[in-house]
Structures are given as structure tokens and as C-alpha cells.
Design an enzyme around this catalytic site. Structure first.
Site, short mmCIF file in Angstrom:
data_model
loop_
_atom_site.label_atom_id
_atom_site.label_comp_id
_atom_site.label_asym_id
_atom_site.label_seq_id
_atom_site.Cartn_x
_atom_site.Cartn_y
_atom_site.Cartn_z
N LYS A 144 3.18 0.30 2.36
CA LYS A 144 3.00 -1.42 2.32
C LYS A 144 4.29 -2.25 2.24
O LYS A 144 4.46 -3.36 2.79
CB LYS A 144 1.86 -1.73 1.41
CG LYS A 144 0.52 -1.32 1.97
CD LYS A 144 -0.47 -1.82 0.65
CE LYS A 144 -1.76 -1.24 0.96
NZ LYS A 144 -2.86 -1.66 0.09
N GLY B 250 -14.35 -0.27 -6.11
CA GLY B 250 -13.48 -0.97 -4.88
C GLY B 250 -14.01 -1.17 -3.72
O GLY B 250 -13.25 -1.60 -2.62
N ALA C 224 0.64 -1.49 -12.28
CA ALA C 224 1.47 -2.55 -11.71
C ALA C 224 2.14 -2.13 -10.31
O ALA C 224 3.39 -2.09 -9.97
CB ALA C 224 2.58 -2.34 -12.70
N GLY C 225 1.43 -1.36 -9.60
CA GLY C 225 1.85 -1.12 -8.34
C GLY C 225 1.38 -2.26 -7.25
O GLY C 225 1.29 -3.14 -7.63
N TYR D 90 -12.70 3.57 -5.66
CA TYR D 90 -14.08 3.99 -5.20
C TYR D 90 -14.25 5.45 -5.18
O TYR D 90 -13.10 6.13 -4.66
CB TYR D 90 -14.44 3.30 -4.08
CG TYR D 90 -13.46 3.15 -2.99
CD1 TYR D 90 -12.39 2.36 -2.87
CD2 TYR D 90 -13.33 4.42 -2.20
CE1 TYR D 90 -11.61 2.37 -1.77
CE2 TYR D 90 -12.37 4.56 -1.19
CZ TYR D 90 -11.54 3.42 -1.14
OH TYR D 90 -10.46 3.41 -0.09
N ASN E 189 -0.61 -5.13 4.57
CA ASN E 189 -1.65 -3.98 4.76
C ASN E 189 -2.03 -4.05 6.12
O ASN E 189 -3.07 -3.41 6.44
CB ASN E 189 -2.72 -4.04 3.63
CG ASN E 189 -3.62 -4.91 3.94
OD1 ASN E 189 -3.23 -6.25 4.26
ND2 ASN E 189 -5.05 -4.76 3.77
N ASP F 11 -5.47 -7.47 1.40
CA ASP F 11 -6.21 -7.09 0.13
C ASP F 11 -6.51 -8.20 -0.94
O ASP F 11 -7.28 -8.27 -1.54
CB ASP F 11 -5.03 -6.15 -0.62
CG ASP F 11 -5.08 -4.63 0.24
OD1 ASP F 11 -5.88 -4.61 0.75
OD2 ASP F 11 -3.93 -4.00 -0.14
N ASN G 79 0.85 -1.09 -17.97
CA ASN G 79 1.08 0.00 -17.17
C ASN G 79 1.80 0.97 -17.82
O ASN G 79 2.57 0.71 -18.53
CB ASN G 79 2.14 -0.40 -16.22
CG ASN G 79 2.12 0.56 -14.80
OD1 ASN G 79 0.99 0.87 -14.10
ND2 ASN G 79 3.19 1.03 -14.38
N ARG G 80 1.52 2.27 -17.42
CA ARG G 80 2.17 3.68 -17.91
C ARG G 80 3.68 3.73 -18.07
O ARG G 80 4.10 3.68 -19.01
CB ARG G 80 1.54 4.79 -17.14
CG ARG G 80 2.32 5.90 -17.51
CD ARG G 80 1.85 7.31 -16.59
NE ARG G 80 2.28 6.98 -15.19
CZ ARG G 80 1.88 8.06 -14.23
NH1 ARG G 80 1.30 9.14 -14.78
NH2 ARG G 80 2.30 7.85 -12.88
#
Ligand code: NAP
Length: 271
Positions: free
Chosen positions: A68, A238, A130-131, A217, A89, A104, A153-154
Site C-alpha cells: 500500500k 472486519g 501501528a501499521g 475477520y 488501497n 479503507d 503497538n508491540r
């Protein structure tokens, strides 16, 4: 009016798992448009040459993980919302130039309306992830009116980089608990829960009135959606966002509204 695209593709790597082809092909059939929406598995190294060929073919389509941001960078023209999200997208070709949009963001709004009835204002949002999807979520929330978002975020550096792009709205949370506590709306924008029953959000920390939207989803709902509902919270996966972004992309390509019910049914048949 832009001429109809001569080819319709989904660019990603991998793409075999995507439900978009079923959904878009059902919409194309229902609209009587004689095109097929084809998944194209394109490794990063082949993206530029693939886009060159698609531009020459007057193609259009969608973009998914991991392309993207790269497609956004290749577009000659981006809509303001694609610019804000930093990701494309949905693309098409106008006068030989690649144009990119991000549906999106509006698709996320559609899912929120479906979950809680209207877009909220003056609320706290807990965002986990956080992507690219999280960026689309923040681009949507900043239009709602006086909302704030705690982002966990991780990898904290990525959360910080994202929050820095939305300084009026977003702050970094040190833990998922901190992001979620007191939030009226909690969003999972990580890919956790896609393939197993892992839960990325501490459901025990949810506010009693919180609503939960999981962008992931899968068949039978994600473990997060099931756990939130079991605790009496409104929760959804989703699919509504998938239909929303897909319907809005279809309108961009063909100038007509697709039949969302047909798209939804195609997903129910395949999930
Ligand atoms: P992305 O840019 O690759 O970001 C992935 C995110 O998930 C990052 O925040 C990453 O954290 C996190 N993550 C991955 N594995 C993790 C793990 N094991 N533990 C904790 N965090 C983990 O992907 P994306 O485009 O944002 O998409 C994220 C999800 O949203 C995907 O599952 C996608 O299917 C879904 N999505 C749904 C829709 C829809 O229409 N419903 C639209 C777009 C996306 P790190 O930064 O620490 O790696």
C-alpha cells in the site's frame, strides 16, 4: 468521465487468502460488467514493472499487504485521504497516469456506523496496532470531531512514528491496558487473531460501555470479538469494513454504486 478500466486486479503478496475477488466478482456480475477481478501475487521486486504494465493496460484495482505504501509512492496523483493515510488501497489510470485513493478510511467509518449507529465525537479511542490499517483508522478518527486515541503497538517505535503523524489526536500508550482503559471505542488493527485464538486486547480492562471493532475477520468471529461479546460489549469483526472499502473502490472504478448486499452474501458464502 474516466473510461472504464480494461482490467481489474488485486496486488498483494500473498493474495491467495483474500476474500476481495469473491466479493468484487459478485458485484461485477450483479452490475452486468463483463470484467473479472483477478488476484495478482506480486513480490516487492516485481511491483514497479507490474505497475508499468498495468498502466499501459488501463487497469485498475486494489492493493493489499505489503504494497500500500509503495503504490502510494508510485502514484502521480493521490486523493487527500490517501495522502493523509500514507497508503493507497485503490488505484486506476487517468490519461496514462496512476491515481491512488484510500477507501479503507471510509470503509472503517462504515463499520463504526454499523457497530454503534453513528460516528462518535468527543470520545477516547484505544487503538492497538501501528501499521497501515492503524494509519487509516487515525485518518478516519481525526475527521470525527474532538476525539483522542491512545495507540499501543508491540514495537513502540512504530507506535511513536504513527502518533507523530497525528499529533492533535494520538498519544503513545506504554501498554495495551493503558490504551484501552476508559476508551469508548477499542480497535484492533494488528493481524493478531487472524489464524488462531490469540487476543491482542486485554478484554478485562474494557470500559463497561466500550464497543470493540476488530479489523481482522475470520470464520466464526475472532477470539477478541467472542470474548468482548461474552462480557456484554458490542463487538464486530472486519467484514463490514471490507465491504465498505470494496464498495467505495467499485464506485471509483465504475462511477456506480455496487450492490452491497450481494457483496456481503458472497463473503458469508466464503468465510
Ligand atoms: P501491517 O502494516 O503489516 O501491520 C501489522 C500490525 O500488526 C503491526 O502493528 C504489528 O506490530 C502487529 N502485529 C503483527 N503480529 C503481531 C503479534 N504477533 N503481536 C503483536 N502485534 C503484532 O498490516 P496492516 O495493513 O496494518 O493490517 C493489519 C490487520 O488489519 C491485518 O490483519 C489486515 O487483515 C486487517 N485489515 C482489515 C481490513 C478490513 O477491511 N477489514 C483492512 C485493512 C487491514 P509490529 O509493528 O510490532 O510488527
Amino acid at each position: 468521465m474516466t473510461p472504464r478500466p480494461r482490467r481489474l486486479v488485486l496486488l498483494g503478496h500473498p493474495v491467495a487468502h483474500s476474500l476481495s475477488p469473491r466479493m468484487q466478482n459478485a458485484a461485477l456480475r450483479a452490475a452486468g460488467i463483463p470484467l473479472r477481478y483477478e488476484p495478482l501475487d506480486v513480490p516487492a521486486g516485481a511491483l514497479d514493472s507490474t505497475l508499468d504494465a498495468l498502466i499501459a493496460e488501463d487497469a485498475a484495482g486494489n492493493v493489499t499487504i505489503p504494497h500500500k505504501a509503495a503504490v502510494a509512492a508510485r502514484c502521480a496523483v493521490r486523493t487527500p485521504i490517501a495522502e493523509r493515510a500514507g497508503a493507497v488501497n485503490t488505484f486506476w489510470v487517468e490519461h496514462g497516469r496512476l491515481v491512488g485513493d484510500n477507501t479503507d478510511v471510509d470503509g472503517f467509518d462504515d463499520a463504526i456506523r454499523e457497530l454503534i449507529g453513528a460516528l462518535p465525537a468527543h470520545v477516547a479511542v484505544g487503538l492497538v496496532g501501528a501499521g497501515g490499517a492503524a494509519a487509516a483508522v487515525l485518518a478516519a478518527i481525526e475527521r470525527w470531531g474532538d476525539c483522542r486515541a491512545g495507540v499501543y503497538n508491540r514495537s513502540e517505535a512504530r507506535a511513536r512514528a504513527l502518533a507523530d503523524r497525528f499529533p492533535a489526536l494520538a498519544t503513545v500508550a506504554a501498554t495495551a491496558d493503558e490504551a484501552v482503559r476508559g476508551a469508548a471505542l477499542v480497535i484492533n488493527a494488528t493481524s493478531v487473531g487472524l489464524h488462531d485464538d490469540a487476543i491482542p486486547v486485554p478484554v478485562e480492562a474494557l470500559d463497561p460501555a466500550a464497543a470493540v471493532l476488530d479489523l481482522v475477520y475470520r470464520r466464526g468471529d475472532t477470539a477478541l470479538v467472542r470474548a468482548a461479546r461474552a462480557r456484554g460489549r458490542r463487538a464486530a469483526g472486519g467484514l463490514a469494513m471490507l465491504v465498505g472499502q470494496g464498495a467505495r473502490a467499485f464506485r471509483r472504478w465504475f462511477g456506480v454504486e455496487p450492490d452491497r448486499r450481494v457483496m456481503w452474501e458472497a463473503l458469508q458464502d466464503s468465510i
